[in-house]
Design an enzyme around this catalytic site. Sequence first.
Site, mmCIF file in Angstrom:
data_model
loop_
_atom_site.group_PDB
_atom_site.id
_atom_site.type_symbol
_atom_site.label_atom_id
_atom_site.label_comp_id
_atom_site.label_asym_id
_atom_site.label_seq_id
_atom_site.Cartn_x
_atom_site.Cartn_y
_atom_site.Cartn_z
ATOM 1 C CG HIS A 128 -0.324 0.208 2.519
ATOM 2 N ND1 HIS A 128 -0.098 1.457 3.052
ATOM 3 C CD2 HIS A 128 0.141 -0.679 3.446
ATOM 4 C CE1 HIS A 128 0.468 1.326 4.251
ATOM 5 N NE2 HIS A 128 0.632 0.046 4.521
ATOM 6 C CG ASP A 145 -2.889 4.015 2.458
ATOM 7 O OD1 ASP A 145 -2.334 2.985 2.012
ATOM 8 O OD2 ASP A 145 -3.694 3.976 3.401
ATOM 9 C CG ASP A 196 3.150 1.459 7.556
ATOM 10 O OD1 ASP A 196 2.682 0.707 6.671
ATOM 11 O OD2 ASP A 196 2.484 1.886 8.501
ATOM 12 C CD GLU A 202 -2.651 -1.085 5.947
ATOM 13 O OE1 GLU A 202 -2.721 -2.044 6.745
ATOM 14 O OE2 GLU A 202 -2.186 0.012 6.302
ATOM 15 C CD GLU A 203 -1.294 3.030 7.540
ATOM 16 O OE1 GLU A 203 -1.913 2.616 8.542
ATOM 17 O OE2 GLU A 203 -0.108 2.715 7.311
ATOM 18 C CG ASP A 251 1.930 -3.022 5.558
ATOM 19 O OD1 ASP A 251 2.694 -2.060 5.738
ATOM 20 O OD2 ASP A 251 0.690 -2.944 5.655
ATOM 21 C CG HIS A 290 0.999 3.487 12.301
ATOM 22 N ND1 HIS A 290 -0.319 3.175 12.522
ATOM 23 C CD2 HIS A 290 1.333 2.897 11.128
ATOM 24 C CE1 HIS A 290 -0.754 2.410 11.534
ATOM 25 N NE2 HIS A 290 0.225 2.236 10.684
#
Lengths: 457, 457
Positions: B82, B84, B115, B149-150, B178, B428
């Site tokens: 992903h 995003d 990520d 995804e997030e 991931d 994150h």
Amino acid sequence: MTLKEWVAIESDSVQPVPRFRQELFRMMAVAADTLQRLGAHVTSVDMGSQQLPDGQSLPIPPVILAELGNDPTKGTVCFYGHLDVQPADQGNGWLTDPYVLTEVDGKLYGRGATDNKGPVLAWINAVSAFRALEQDLPVNIKFIIEGMEEAGSVALEELVEKEKNRFFSGVDYIVISDNLWISQRKPAITYGTRGNSYFMVEVKCRDQDFHSGTFGGILHEPMADLVALLGSLVDSSGHILVPGIYDEVAPLTEEEINTYKAIHLDLEEYRNSSRVEKFLFDTKEEILMHLWRYPSLSIHGIEGAFDEPGAKTVIPGQVIGKFSIRLVPHMNVSVVEKQVTRHLEDVFSKRNSSNKMVVSMTLGLHPWIANINDTQYLAAKRAIRTVFGTEPDMIRDGSTIPIAKMFQEIVHKSVVLIPLGAVDDGEHSQNEKINRWNYIEGTKLFAAFFLEMAQLH
Amino acid sequence: MTLKEWVAIESDSVQPVPRFRQELFRMMAVAADTLQRLGAHVTSVDMGSQQLPDGQSLPIPPVILAELGNDPTKGTVCFYGHLDVQPADQGNGWLTDPYVLTEVDGKLYGRGATDNKGPVLAWINAVSAFRALEQDLPVNIKFIIEGMEEAGSVALEELVEKEKNRFFSGVDYIVISDNLWISQRKPAITYGTRGNSYFMVEVKCRDQDFHSGTFGGILHEPMADLVALLGSLVDSSGHILVPGIYDEVAPLTEEEINTYKAIHLDLEEYRNSSRVEKFLFDTKEEILMHLWRYPSLSIHGIEGAFDEPGAKTVIPGQVIGKFSIRLVPHMNVSVVEKQVTRHLEDVFSKRNSSNKMVVSMTLGLHPWIANINDTQYLAAKRAIRTVFGTEPDMIRDGSTIPIAKMFQEIVHKSVVLIPLGAVDDGEHSQNEKINRWNYIEGTKLFAAFFLEMAQLH
């Protein structure tokens, strides 16, 4: 219209950023200019700068000291007001631009419209009226106008102390108009205000956030600690759980209860105008007492956690909970500070958390209560009868107007609060307004008050 | 360098605002272009739009389906990634601009570096290497790359369902990269992930805020209710207090305990790299189990309260508390939703508050666990031995990678997670990074994996 120009200035003193400070300086310069054009002798006092907890230094806007008339045969009334405002964020519930004064159905919406730019201008307008009619002012007038009230009147006390035997030496009475009526249409006079003690409790694991997938399950999470700390402060009936907090609250007398009974308060109207379905209490007397003569605790929010729309799977690394306790006679700010700190340390130590907790009281403001038989209380009552044709509600205010207590203690002059705004003006919240009617009748009230003061003095 | 260009695109899918959506579309277009230049057959699938709770509608970025090679004698490996990212706010703890990839001491800092933009590019680089050497690819390669995804992989499941017998029909194995290693230097293979259930609990008195001076003492304050609700969820030892929540957690077997014992985890190093003074547990086995095989509850924050620096005396009129529970085999998302809702309704009803409470689960993602004796697990182990000269840690991940569970359930193909990033990459959180070494060795690992797959298939 001047109120529109004044509201357009984003004089937010709460958010400590350079942009708003510049606006505050501009606000004070505009006000000084207005007073000068009125013929007043104006001094803008440099207040130095302010050291913030993060090490940043910000300049404090000047305080305006102004004088109009110097007749020793007349009484001298000093008006206190402030021109800074609470933060306002368009989009966060505001239906109009908070910094564009907008009239809708006789209501003038804008940040600062009622707190406190409108009342300051009403007083100035009253003085202007005598000027326009080429009449002598019935009293000598002084002004003290600041720009840091919403941030705790930084450095003002030192100034008042310094000016005690200079600017304030000739002052007989002090008038403040920085609160609200308790009804939509009936005017009021205020003889007491609550104090306030503002607390920050920081819980820190580390200065970086965590991902809840990677660390969730093995951490003493700061938010869990903080929520437990904040949850230990007040119960669901509004009773504060900090041990000893009620010890110094003044005992309730029969005579005091009678003053609440005499007050006009339509609970139904009050609920409707507040748009609150149900209060904690069902009687007028209980509600007034819990707003005026008992302390209250409010949790304001959390800094450092996820506060935006949407879903973020973050474990905040450090968070700061913010709450305050409104103080009443005869609670003592430093005793409350100790009680709250000890209580939070107790609760925290029982959790065996490996995080660090720091409690600080960032603002401590004393409660205030006055003698309602002073001359200017009688003059204010008579002026209200003249302009509104009614007796005022004799009220206290649940808000903090620390300057009232300060004037009483330092200058030793009688202080009266004559509010102009209606109960639903929404000071400090979204869609703050002042009614056009209140603004205009308030101007008349101040003019009538000057005449009554001249007679009674 | 392509990673720098990709990180520069602010492809934040969490904050539902048009600006970030535009960035997401740009991100997917750039990636599609890169794959096309590699010779892949690329389809960008229109995903329609997304209805937000506030009525707003936002377009969903396209999903890229790409194919490279179509030799029926070779195995076909599909790579999921992903592009995003989580929100990143410069100033809020970031030492560099989160959207400018910045190398410091061999670490490449930037939002999305680990990520998941870095690993997606490592896979692409591995394919490019065969191209550059003019060698045939040992396996057929497919890509499925998304941009939501997030935000919970909005609408992806429907697409995979639809493509089950088309795009996925020839796929033998699915690889996802991931997540992270559990050490700084030792590679790992992941065979299970936790799920997640994200909750919002809204408490509302009215849609406007209150001033704590004017209303403090007589209101059921929404923050007091919310803090009590959030405080009822988890105790100070990390134990979740929602009744029944542990009922479906898989029983712990002796064999499973042994797998934790075999894992290399230097607790001292782990604590240091995490910069956490003390975890809830003191042994390696307990820590791994509470990250992987037991549920956890994290409180993320509060929307609608005062969250800025400084002191604001506001009583928020409506607030939304946000928390999530990481789910493990064999917890069921909808059972958890009922348990949490019932628990909060219980706690709230005992407070006799006049406020309105609404609980909603805004995201429900299943846990996943795989069979570690599948071909591609053996191939990944051999590739790791070749590139790193060591056995991998066989691990699970505490994070949610719902796509793993989804592929297993819909496509019925073996799924493996081959992480590239080190334990301290800070996905994150602020200062997310990928080590230059991990990025380059990761590229080699994927190339070696292609060769091993060709042999074992």
